[in-house]
Design a protein around this motif. Structure first.
Motif, mmCIF file in Angstrom:
data_model
loop_
_atom_site.group_PDB
_atom_site.id
_atom_site.type_symbol
_atom_site.label_atom_id
_atom_site.label_comp_id
_atom_site.label_asym_id
_atom_site.label_seq_id
_atom_site.Cartn_x
_atom_site.Cartn_y
_atom_site.Cartn_z
ATOM 1 N N THR A 152 0.816 -1.217 0.000
ATOM 2 C CA THR A 152 0.000 0.000 0.000
ATOM 3 C C THR A 152 0.849 1.266 0.000
ATOM 4 N N LYS A 153 1.968 1.250 0.716
ATOM 5 C CA LYS A 153 2.801 2.451 0.838
ATOM 6 C C LYS A 153 3.924 2.467 -0.207
ATOM 7 N N CYS A 154 4.722 1.392 -0.236
ATOM 8 C CA CYS A 154 5.874 1.386 -1.135
ATOM 9 C C CYS A 154 6.316 -0.035 -1.456
ATOM 10 N N ALA A 155 7.034 -0.150 -2.567
ATOM 11 C CA ALA A 155 7.629 -1.422 -2.970
ATOM 12 C C ALA A 155 9.063 -1.140 -3.409
ATOM 13 N N LEU A 156 10.022 -1.732 -2.697
ATOM 14 C CA LEU A 156 11.452 -1.507 -2.962
ATOM 15 C C LEU A 156 12.027 -2.727 -3.680
ATOM 16 N N VAL A 157 12.762 -2.473 -4.763
ATOM 17 C CA VAL A 157 13.415 -3.551 -5.505
ATOM 18 C C VAL A 157 14.887 -3.189 -5.692
ATOM 19 N N ASP A 158 15.768 -4.055 -5.190
ATOM 20 C CA ASP A 158 17.216 -3.876 -5.268
ATOM 21 C C ASP A 158 17.765 -5.067 -6.038
ATOM 22 N N TYR A 159 18.425 -4.811 -7.182
ATOM 23 C CA TYR A 159 18.740 -5.902 -8.113
ATOM 24 C C TYR A 159 20.027 -5.613 -8.870
ATOM 25 N N GLY A 160 20.752 -6.676 -9.193
ATOM 26 C CA GLY A 160 21.950 -6.531 -10.009
ATOM 27 C C GLY A 160 22.257 -7.822 -10.730
ATOM 28 N N ILE A 161 22.949 -7.710 -11.851
ATOM 29 C CA ILE A 161 23.356 -8.881 -12.617
ATOM 30 C C ILE A 161 24.877 -8.927 -12.690
ATOM 31 N N LYS A 162 25.387 -10.069 -13.153
ATOM 32 C CA LYS A 162 26.832 -10.208 -13.267
ATOM 33 C C LYS A 162 27.200 -10.963 -14.538
ATOM 34 N N MET A 163 28.130 -10.386 -15.281
ATOM 35 C CA MET A 163 28.875 -11.093 -16.311
ATOM 36 C C MET A 163 30.296 -10.552 -16.202
ATOM 37 N N VAL A 164 31.100 -11.194 -15.415
ATOM 38 C CA VAL A 164 32.429 -10.735 -14.993
ATOM 39 C C VAL A 164 32.278 -9.530 -14.066
ATOM 40 N N TYR A 165 31.702 -8.444 -14.540
ATOM 41 C CA TYR A 165 31.438 -7.260 -13.726
ATOM 42 C C TYR A 165 29.996 -7.294 -13.218
ATOM 43 N N CYS A 166 29.735 -6.507 -12.185
ATOM 44 C CA CYS A 166 28.432 -6.521 -11.525
ATOM 45 C C CYS A 166 27.702 -5.190 -11.690
ATOM 46 N N THR A 167 26.393 -5.253 -11.488
ATOM 47 C CA THR A 167 25.581 -4.045 -11.396
ATOM 48 C C THR A 167 24.785 -4.099 -10.097
ATOM 49 N N ASP A 168 24.268 -2.948 -9.683
ATOM 50 C CA ASP A 168 23.520 -2.854 -8.421
ATOM 51 C C ASP A 168 22.652 -1.605 -8.492
ATOM 52 N N ILE A 169 21.330 -1.798 -8.631
ATOM 53 C CA ILE A 169 20.396 -0.680 -8.812
ATOM 54 C C ILE A 169 19.194 -0.891 -7.899
ATOM 55 N N THR A 170 18.717 0.177 -7.274
ATOM 56 C CA THR A 170 17.512 0.112 -6.446
ATOM 57 C C THR A 170 16.531 1.196 -6.870
ATOM 58 N N ARG A 171 15.261 0.805 -6.941
ATOM 59 C CA ARG A 171 14.176 1.757 -7.123
ATOM 60 C C ARG A 171 13.064 1.431 -6.131
ATOM 61 N N THR A 172 12.387 2.476 -5.644
ATOM 62 C CA THR A 172 11.258 2.307 -4.740
ATOM 63 C C THR A 172 10.036 2.968 -5.353
ATOM 64 N N VAL A 173 8.994 2.179 -5.572
ATOM 65 C CA VAL A 173 7.729 2.685 -6.099
ATOM 66 C C VAL A 173 6.852 3.061 -4.912
ATOM 67 N N VAL A 174 6.212 4.235 -4.949
ATOM 68 C CA VAL A 174 5.393 4.696 -3.825
ATOM 69 C C VAL A 174 3.969 4.952 -4.276
ATOM 70 N N SER A 175 3.045 4.918 -3.292
ATOM 71 C CA SER A 175 1.649 5.214 -3.617
ATOM 72 C C SER A 175 1.030 6.213 -2.650
ATOM 73 N N GLU A 176 1.431 6.187 -1.384
ATOM 74 C CA GLU A 176 0.818 7.080 -0.408
ATOM 75 C C GLU A 176 1.593 8.390 -0.297
ATOM 76 N N ASN A 177 0.905 9.422 0.170
ATOM 77 C CA ASN A 177 1.527 10.745 0.271
ATOM 78 C C ASN A 177 2.755 10.738 1.171
ATOM 79 N N GLU A 178 2.663 10.049 2.332
ATOM 80 C CA GLU A 178 3.784 10.045 3.265
ATOM 81 C C GLU A 178 5.010 9.409 2.623
ATOM 82 N N ALA A 179 4.807 8.286 1.944
ATOM 83 C CA ALA A 179 5.927 7.626 1.290
ATOM 84 C C ALA A 179 6.498 8.516 0.192
ATOM 85 N N GLY A 180 5.620 9.226 -0.502
ATOM 86 C CA GLY A 180 6.083 10.143 -1.537
ATOM 87 C C GLY A 180 6.920 11.268 -0.973
#
Length: 327
Positions: free
Chosen positions: A191-219
């Motif tokens: 209801t408030k937010c959904a956080l996704v932290d993800y990365g892939i690897k092919m020799v080198y790595c990645t690491d990215i996070t995004r948080t989707v929000v819906s309520e005013n407080e979370a925004g």
């Protein structure tokens, strides 16, 4: 990926660090950095231009599936005694894996060289970031349980020929208040937010996070986090000590969002491992780092994480996904 493009650049760095002497790397990160496989040892005889990856016997077949540079010979540990004794190594344990004598330790030098990426490395990492974002947009905003979304992210990496750089973090509402939350099979809605932290690897790595929000407080909290992120990107450059900036941002963020805390570091180095090093001391030019301010409470948490390249006068952001993401 043309492995030799990366390899020859790294060999030049290593030859300079070893002052032209035969050199052996045995620390896992260093071996993977230069050969793209986490083997037992890498041996370089610069004078004869002979480069060798030493692997355990059980890996002699597995190594064929990895992008090993063509100029690197692969041998098993039992064959290592035929190598020229190394005079420069990155660890005292090297003698158990390759012959060596009159040892010069080059580990700190190799670590510094590993943190500053070459142009070829940066081009490849940028392609990996783009691939990571193409996968992320397939699951944002999340609609299934935390565990199902995490499973989808792992599957998407696998079918594209990647590994995941770490276990994906998918966290809804209260779960997002835990920085290293384990995805739950029970949490199907948020209801408030959904956080996704993800990365892939092919020799080198990645690491990215995004948080989707819906309520005013979370925004509102997301706005504080994004403002802190943008301030960090304005300030970070080669020679800056990120710890000083981190403390300034922590105080400002926690004042702006009472009841929330910023308990972790501002970011970390990324390379052949997702946490290649802590952000300590002055940043080297060419380093790839994450910048990931976050705010957490018992009710929910918000984190936005970018991957950037440290430049002489500013950082260049590799990630392109929107920072403000609303359902």
């Amino acid at each position: 990926m043309k492995s030799d493009d990366f390899f020859l650049e790294k060999v030049e760095k290593l030859e300079e660090l070893a002052e032209g002497e035969p050199c052996a790397l045995v620390r896992r990160q260093n071996v993977e950095w230069i050969t793209h496989f986490p083997g037992l040892a890498f041996h370089a005889d610069f004078e004869s231009e002979e480069y060798t990856l030493v692997v355990h016997r059980m890996d002699s077949r597995a190594v064929r599936e990895w992008p090993i540079p063509e100029t690197v010979e692969v041998i098993t540990h039992d064959e290592a005694n035929r190598l020229t004794p190394a005079r420069a190594v990155d660890d005292e344990s090297a003698a158990r894996k390759v012959p060596c004598y009159r040892v010069k330790n080059v580990n700190e030098d190799v670590t510094r060289a590993r943190l500053s990426k070459s142009k070829s490395e940066l081009r490849f990492i940028e392609e990996l970031v783009e691939a990571t974002e193409r996968i992320l947009v397939k699951v944002l905003p999340p609609e299934d349980s935390e565990a199902e979304v995490a499973s989808d992210l792992i599957r998407e990496a696998t079918i594209r020929g990647f590994q995941t750089a770490f276990d994906p973090i998918v966290a809804y509402d209260e779960g997002a208040g835990v920085p290293h939350h384990r995805p739950s099979p029970e949490e199907k809605t948020w209801t408030k937010c959904a956080l996704v932290d993800y990365g892939i690897k092919m020799v080198y790595c990645t690491d990215i996070t995004r948080t989707v929000v819906s309520e005013n407080e979370a925004g509102d909290v997301l706005e504080v986090v994004v403002n802190a992120l943008e301030e960090a990107l304005r300030e970070l450059q080669a020679g800056v000590n990120p710890k000083e900036l981190e403390e300034e941002l922590r105080g400002w963020m926690e004042d702006e969002a009472p009841g929330f805390e910023f308990p972790h570091s501002l970011g970390h180095h990324v390379g052949v491992t997702v946490h290649e090093g802590r952000l300590m001391g002055r940043l080297p030019e060419g380093a790839v780092i994450t910048v990931e301010p976050g705010l957490y409470s018992d009710e929910f948490g918000i984190r936005v994480e970018e991957m950037v390249v440290v430049g002489k006068r500013k950082c260049r952001t590799l990630t392109k996904l929107p920072r403000v993401w609303e359902r």
